[in-house]
Scaffold this motif. Structure first.
Motif, PDB file in Angstrom:
ATOM      1  N   ALA A 207      21.329 -52.770-107.728  1.00 53.47           N
ATOM      2  CA  ALA A 207      22.674 -52.209-107.816  1.00 53.47           C
ATOM      3  C   ALA A 207      22.690 -50.990-108.749  1.00 53.47           C
ATOM      4  O   ALA A 207      23.395 -50.015-108.515  1.00 53.47           O
ATOM      5  CB  ALA A 207      23.651 -53.262-108.315  1.00 53.47           C
TER       6      ALA A 207
ATOM      7  N   ALA B  94      21.333 -47.926-107.013  1.00 52.81           N
ATOM      8  CA  ALA B  94      22.367 -47.359-106.143  1.00 52.81           C
ATOM      9  C   ALA B  94      23.347 -46.534-106.959  1.00 52.81           C
ATOM     10  O   ALA B  94      23.781 -45.461-106.554  1.00 52.81           O
ATOM     11  CB  ALA B  94      23.084 -48.478-105.398  1.00 52.81           C
TER      12      ALA B  94
ATOM     13  N   PHE C 174      29.751 -54.471 -92.617  1.00 57.11           N
ATOM     14  CA  PHE C 174      30.424 -55.730 -92.895  1.00 57.11           C
ATOM     15  C   PHE C 174      31.169 -56.110 -91.614  1.00 57.11           C
ATOM     16  O   PHE C 174      32.262 -55.611 -91.354  1.00 57.11           O
ATOM     17  CB  PHE C 174      31.372 -55.582 -94.082  1.00 57.11           C
TER      18      PHE C 174
ATOM     19  N   LEU D  49      35.150 -50.134 -99.092  1.00 54.05           N
ATOM     20  CA  LEU D  49      34.341 -50.934-100.020  1.00 54.05           C
ATOM     21  C   LEU D  49      33.380 -50.054-100.804  1.00 54.05           C
ATOM     22  O   LEU D  49      33.075 -50.335-101.965  1.00 54.05           O
ATOM     23  CB  LEU D  49      33.562 -51.992 -99.249  1.00 54.05           C
TER      24      LEU D  49
ATOM     25  N   SER E 182      34.927 -53.709-110.091  1.00 57.77           N
ATOM     26  CA  SER E 182      36.305 -54.062-109.748  1.00 57.77           C
ATOM     27  C   SER E 182      36.484 -55.572-109.759  1.00 57.77           C
ATOM     28  O   SER E 182      36.514 -56.217-108.732  1.00 57.77           O
ATOM     29  CB  SER E 182      36.677 -53.475-108.392  1.00 57.77           C
TER      30      SER E 182
ATOM     31  N   PHE F  47      39.067 -57.166-105.964  1.00 60.98           N
ATOM     32  CA  PHE F  47      37.963 -58.086-106.221  1.00 60.98           C
ATOM     33  C   PHE F  47      37.644 -58.906-104.968  1.00 60.98           C
ATOM     34  O   PHE F  47      36.483 -59.073-104.583  1.00 60.98           O
ATOM     35  CB  PHE F  47      38.354 -59.000-107.391  1.00 60.98           C
TER      36      PHE F  47
ATOM     37  N   VAL G 195      35.635 -57.121-102.351  1.00 65.39           N
ATOM     38  CA  VAL G 195      34.199 -57.100-102.632  1.00 65.39           C
ATOM     39  C   VAL G 195      33.592 -58.460-102.262  1.00 65.39           C
ATOM     40  O   VAL G 195      32.514 -58.529-101.680  1.00 65.39           O
ATOM     41  CB  VAL G 195      33.920 -56.759-104.111  1.00 65.39           C
TER      42      VAL G 195
ATOM     43  N   GLY H  88      32.978 -58.568 -98.701  1.00 71.02           N
ATOM     44  CA  GLY H  88      31.801 -57.754 -98.410  1.00 71.02           C
ATOM     45  C   GLY H  88      30.519 -58.522 -98.688  1.00 71.02           C
ATOM     46  O   GLY H  88      29.579 -58.493 -97.889  1.00 71.02           O
TER      47      GLY H  88
ATOM     48  N   PRO I 176      23.050 -57.948 -98.925  1.00 73.54           N
ATOM     49  CA  PRO I 176      22.168 -56.818 -99.256  1.00 73.54           C
ATOM     50  C   PRO I 176      22.905 -55.479 -99.178  1.00 73.54           C
ATOM     51  O   PRO I 176      22.670 -54.586-100.005  1.00 73.54           O
ATOM     52  CB  PRO I 176      21.077 -56.881 -98.185  1.00 73.54           C
ATOM     53  N   ARG I 177      23.800 -55.352 -98.214  1.00 69.39           N
ATOM     54  CA  ARG I 177      24.531 -54.094 -98.097  1.00 69.39           C
ATOM     55  C   ARG I 177      25.442 -53.893 -99.309  1.00 69.39           C
ATOM     56  O   ARG I 177      25.540 -52.783 -99.842  1.00 69.39           O
ATOM     57  CB  ARG I 177      25.354 -54.095 -96.809  1.00 69.39           C
ATOM     58  N   ALA I 178      26.117 -54.952 -99.732  1.00 66.54           N
ATOM     59  CA  ALA I 178      26.973 -54.841-100.913  1.00 66.54           C
ATOM     60  C   ALA I 178      26.142 -54.402-102.112  1.00 66.54           C
ATOM     61  O   ALA I 178      26.568 -53.563-102.906  1.00 66.54           O
ATOM     62  CB  ALA I 178      27.669 -56.172-101.185  1.00 66.54           C
ATOM     63  N   THR I 179      24.942 -54.965-102.243  1.00 64.57           N
ATOM     64  CA  THR I 179      24.050 -54.570-103.339  1.00 64.57           C
ATOM     65  C   THR I 179      23.691 -53.093-103.221  1.00 64.57           C
ATOM     66  O   THR I 179      23.717 -52.364-104.210  1.00 64.57           O
ATOM     67  CB  THR I 179      22.750 -55.401-103.306  1.00 64.57           C
ATOM     68  N   SER I 180      23.385 -52.667-101.996  1.00 61.09           N
ATOM     69  CA  SER I 180      22.956 -51.281-101.815  1.00 61.09           C
ATOM     70  C   SER I 180      24.096 -50.307-102.081  1.00 61.09           C
ATOM     71  O   SER I 180      23.867 -49.123-102.283  1.00 61.09           O
ATOM     72  CB  SER I 180      22.381 -51.064-100.416  1.00 61.09           C
ATOM     73  N   LEU I 181      25.337 -50.798-102.067  1.00 58.67           N
ATOM     74  CA  LEU I 181      26.457 -49.933-102.425  1.00 58.67           C
ATOM     75  C   LEU I 181      26.678 -49.924-103.928  1.00 58.67           C
ATOM     76  O   LEU I 181      27.596 -49.282-104.432  1.00 58.67           O
ATOM     77  CB  LEU I 181      27.740 -50.386-101.725  1.00 58.67           C
ATOM     78  N   GLY I 182      25.869 -50.672-104.655  1.00 60.00           N
ATOM     79  CA  GLY I 182      25.943 -50.638-106.107  1.00 60.00           C
ATOM     80  C   GLY I 182      26.712 -51.787-106.730  1.00 60.00           C
ATOM     81  O   GLY I 182      27.057 -51.736-107.907  1.00 60.00           O
ATOM     82  N   TYR I 183      27.004 -52.835-105.955  1.00 60.41           N
ATOM     83  CA  TYR I 183      27.702 -53.988-106.525  1.00 60.41           C
ATOM     84  C   TYR I 183      26.691 -55.008-107.042  1.00 60.41           C
ATOM     85  O   TYR I 183      25.769 -55.382-106.328  1.00 60.41           O
ATOM     86  CB  TYR I 183      28.592 -54.652-105.475  1.00 60.41           C
ATOM     87  N   ARG I 184      26.899 -55.447-108.274  1.00 60.05           N
ATOM     88  CA  ARG I 184      26.058 -56.536-108.795  1.00 60.05           C
ATOM     89  C   ARG I 184      26.660 -57.835-108.275  1.00 60.05           C
ATOM     90  O   ARG I 184      27.562 -58.400-108.884  1.00 60.05           O
ATOM     91  CB  ARG I 184      26.035 -56.498-110.314  1.00 60.05           C
TER      92      ARG I 184
ATOM     93  N   ASP J 204      27.428 -61.158-110.264  1.00 60.08           N
ATOM     94  CA  ASP J 204      28.583 -61.157-111.166  1.00 60.08           C
ATOM     95  C   ASP J 204      29.858 -61.540-110.423  1.00 60.08           C
ATOM     96  O   ASP J 204      30.670 -62.330-110.907  1.00 60.08           O
ATOM     97  CB  ASP J 204      28.781 -59.771-111.790  1.00 60.08           C
ATOM     98  N   TYR J 205      30.002 -60.970-109.218  1.00 61.87           N
ATOM     99  CA  TYR J 205      31.203 -61.262-108.428  1.00 61.87           C
ATOM    100  C   TYR J 205      31.248 -62.728-108.031  1.00 61.87           C
ATOM    101  O   TYR J 205      32.286 -63.379-108.112  1.00 61.87           O
ATOM    102  CB  TYR J 205      31.247 -60.366-107.187  1.00 61.87           C
TER     103      TYR J 205
ATOM    104  N   ILE K 183      32.149 -64.913-111.069  1.00 57.09           N
ATOM    105  CA  ILE K 183      33.568 -64.878-111.435  1.00 57.09           C
ATOM    106  C   ILE K 183      34.393 -65.696-110.436  1.00 57.09           C
ATOM    107  O   ILE K 183      35.274 -66.465-110.827  1.00 57.09           O
ATOM    108  CB  ILE K 183      34.064 -63.427-111.532  1.00 57.09           C
TER     109      ILE K 183
END
Lengths: 255, 310
Positions: free
Chosen positions: A80, A83, A97, A108, A117, B180, B183, B186, B192-200, B203-204, B207
């Motif tokens: 992440a 990226a 998605f 997204l 977020s 939130f 995400v 997503g 993997p796509r969410a990760t490639s967009l920069g989301y850790r 963590d999500y 939470i």
């Protein structure tokens, strides 16, 4: 290699190696991608192209070797984070998605700009500020009118276009495209090539591609991999004349 | 309205109307049991339905919430509001620790790790002195809510439970429909796509897990207050299994499914109680029919049939 040409290198690997229980998928690859270029990574199946991509974006950890992006060592960094630094990848199988709308898909990516977020108490309507930008991006890749379509219902070609729109939404300095035209009909291929040509402005693109006519017309530099090693590097004219490359890869097609 | 689609808003109104009317027709204590189970299932559904992770140990958070509320009511004579709030905090804190350990895995591994951790909580509760072991914590006073609502009256207690349920229900709805929540969807769709967009993504997920556990703890605390008892059953794995059954039966990933499932399962347990052990057999049979014939669950099938989002 002279030290003075380093300034225009955006991505550089040294001795990049990845072993899978004895099998060496990527073997000491030294790759240098120049800023602003479209750089192709070609090679027969199993040459290690996708593994290379996974290493560059930290989806896999290298067994040995280092990766530097914009002069910074990114080896072993979280994917992440990579990226966020501006090195964004696509995937071989279309990475969308599927059960969200096209607009939500792009949003997204735009939403990432808000930072982490984690605000679960806010309404979704907070995200409306991104709608215009998302529409513009969809329009850019030829998806206007499909904003509210659930993505699973889009054609394969449109899904790939959407994927590029989503990646572009992050405004990455460098994009890694894993076979952007794989499995596409002719008309779709032309459209994606056209799209890549348009979006290259101000960015660097590294792409894995099988379709050599795409590579020929589009790419400035080509690196040929076989069995995890770099076999040759240069522009299309150079590489396609290299006897080793012809033997290993182009042989059948240029016979 | 309230971020609901039209059909969801109508369903929400029907649900609220039923909550208001039912205590005049049916036994309020039974209805409170339904509402507690429903809130528990809604919280569980947040994980399985919207993050795509099957937690097989949600009884740990339910049970610990239940114990903490019961203990603080009995020994500290807290206000019921505070005691239930502490139950929720306990669920959240436990969820943070256990979730942190489990969240890196997915699928069956996540289910097994959460189950194993919940079993550890069970044995802790069996041995720890404050839980009363096999006896549990009994004769918990209902006390007062916010200083003025006397909860020993069943109807007053009912309205408080109804308010907690609707509050929890709307909270979950808001979480799902927040930035939130986008995400989260997503991540569920393509991690993997969410990760490639920069989301850790971890963590999500963590939470979301903590939020789910907090609401689960509140459900457990409320249940302890209603029945004046917190026992080992609340932390037992059969409770974890029951919430899975409730959610699947009602409709996994639907907004109203868990509440519907809670109504069906609790009603069966209540009205078939004379049948003794047969309840379990009947439940098992219904579960099999559900999995074989209508996989979307009751609400899921209705939604699919009427082409609605529920």
């Amino acid at each position: 290699m002279a030290a003075n040409d380093r300034s225009d290198i955006i991505l550089e690997t040294q001795g990049l190696t990845r072993e899978f229980s004895g099998f060496v998928a990527v073997d000491g690859v030294d790759l240098r991608v120049k800023t602003g270029q479209i750089h192709a990574l070609i090679g027969p199946n199993g040459a290690g192209k996708t593994t290379c991509f996974n290493l560059l974006t930290s989806f896999l950890e290298p067994t040995r070797g280092t990766i530097r992006f914009k002069g910074r060592d990114i080896t072993g960094m979280k994917p992440a984070m990579v990226a966020r630094l501006g090195l964004v990848r696509s995937f071989q199988i279309s990475a969308v998605f599927p059960h969200l709308t096209a607009l939500e898909n792009v949003r997204l990516a735009l939403q990432r700009a808000r930072g982490a977020s984690f605000d679960f108490w806010r309404s979704e309507s907070t995200l409306k500020v991104y709608d215009d930008r998302a529409r513009a991006l969809l329009n850019d890749v030829g998806l206007s009118g499909q904003e509210e379509t659930i993505v699973v219902n889009l054609s394969y070609g449109l899904k790939r276009a959407l994927e590029i729109a989503t990646t572009l939404a992050l405004e990455p300095e460098m994009m890694l495209l894993d076979e952007p035209t794989a499995g596409m009909a002719h008309g779709d291929v032309d459209r994606i090539v056209e799209l890549i040509r348009r979006i290259r402005k101000g960015r660097t693109i590294l792409m894995v591609e099988h379709n050599l006519s795409v590579v020929e017309g589009l790419c400035d530099t080509i690196t040929v991999l076989t069995r995890g090693r770099v076999l040759a590097e240069g522009d299309y004219a150079e590489v396609s004349k290299n006897p080793e490359v012809i033997a290993a890869y182009l042989g059948s097609e240029h016979a | 309205m309230l971020g609901f689609s039209r059909s969801q808003f109508i369903a929400f109104l029907i649900m609220v109307a039923l909550i208001v009317v039912c205590p005049f027709v049916l036994y309020p204590v039974f209805l409170m049991r339904v509402l507690c189970a429903a809130l528990f299932a809604c919280a569980f559904n947040l994980m399985i339905g919207y993050v795509g992770l099957l937690s097989f140990g949600h009884a740990a958070y339910f049970g610990m919430g239940s114990y903490v509320t019961a203990w603080t009511m009995k020994h500290w004579h807290l206000d019921a509001f505070l005691a239930i709030g502490l139950g929720g905090l306990t669920g959240a804190a436990l969820g943070l620790v256990l979730g942190y350990l489990a969240i890196r895995r997915s699928g069956i591994y996540f289910a097994m790790i959460t189950l194993a951790l919940a079993q550890m909580v069970y044995f802790f509760c069996l041995e720890a002195p404050f839980t009363g072991g096999e006896d549990g914590i009994q004769q918990v006073p209902r006390g007062r809510m916010l200083g003025f609502l006397d909860l020993s009256n069943d109807m007053t207690m009912y309205w408080v439970v109804a308010a907690i349920f609707i509050g929890g229900f709307l909270t979950i709805h808001r979480i799902i429909h927040s930035p939130f929540g986008q995400v989260l969807k997503g991540i569920r769709e393509n991690e993997p796509r969410a990760t490639s967009l920069g989301y850790r993504t971890d963590d999500y997920k963590l939470i979301a897990f903590v939020l789910s556990c907090a609401i689960t703890g509140i459900a457990g605390g409320t249940k302890a207050l209603v029945f004046g008892i917190a026992t080992l059953t609340d932390v037992h794995y059969s409770t974890s299994g029951e919430v899975v059954l409730i959610t699947l039966l009602g409709g996994l990933g639907t907004v109203f499914g868990p509440a519907m499932g809670a109504l069906i399962v609790t009603a069966m347990e209540n009205y078939l109680a004379q049948a003794g052990a047969w309840v379990t057999v009947i439940q098992g049979a219904i579960f099999m029919v559900c999995v074989l014939a209508f996989r979307r669950g009751v609400i899921g099938e209705i939604a699919n049939w009427r082409k609605l989002t529920l």
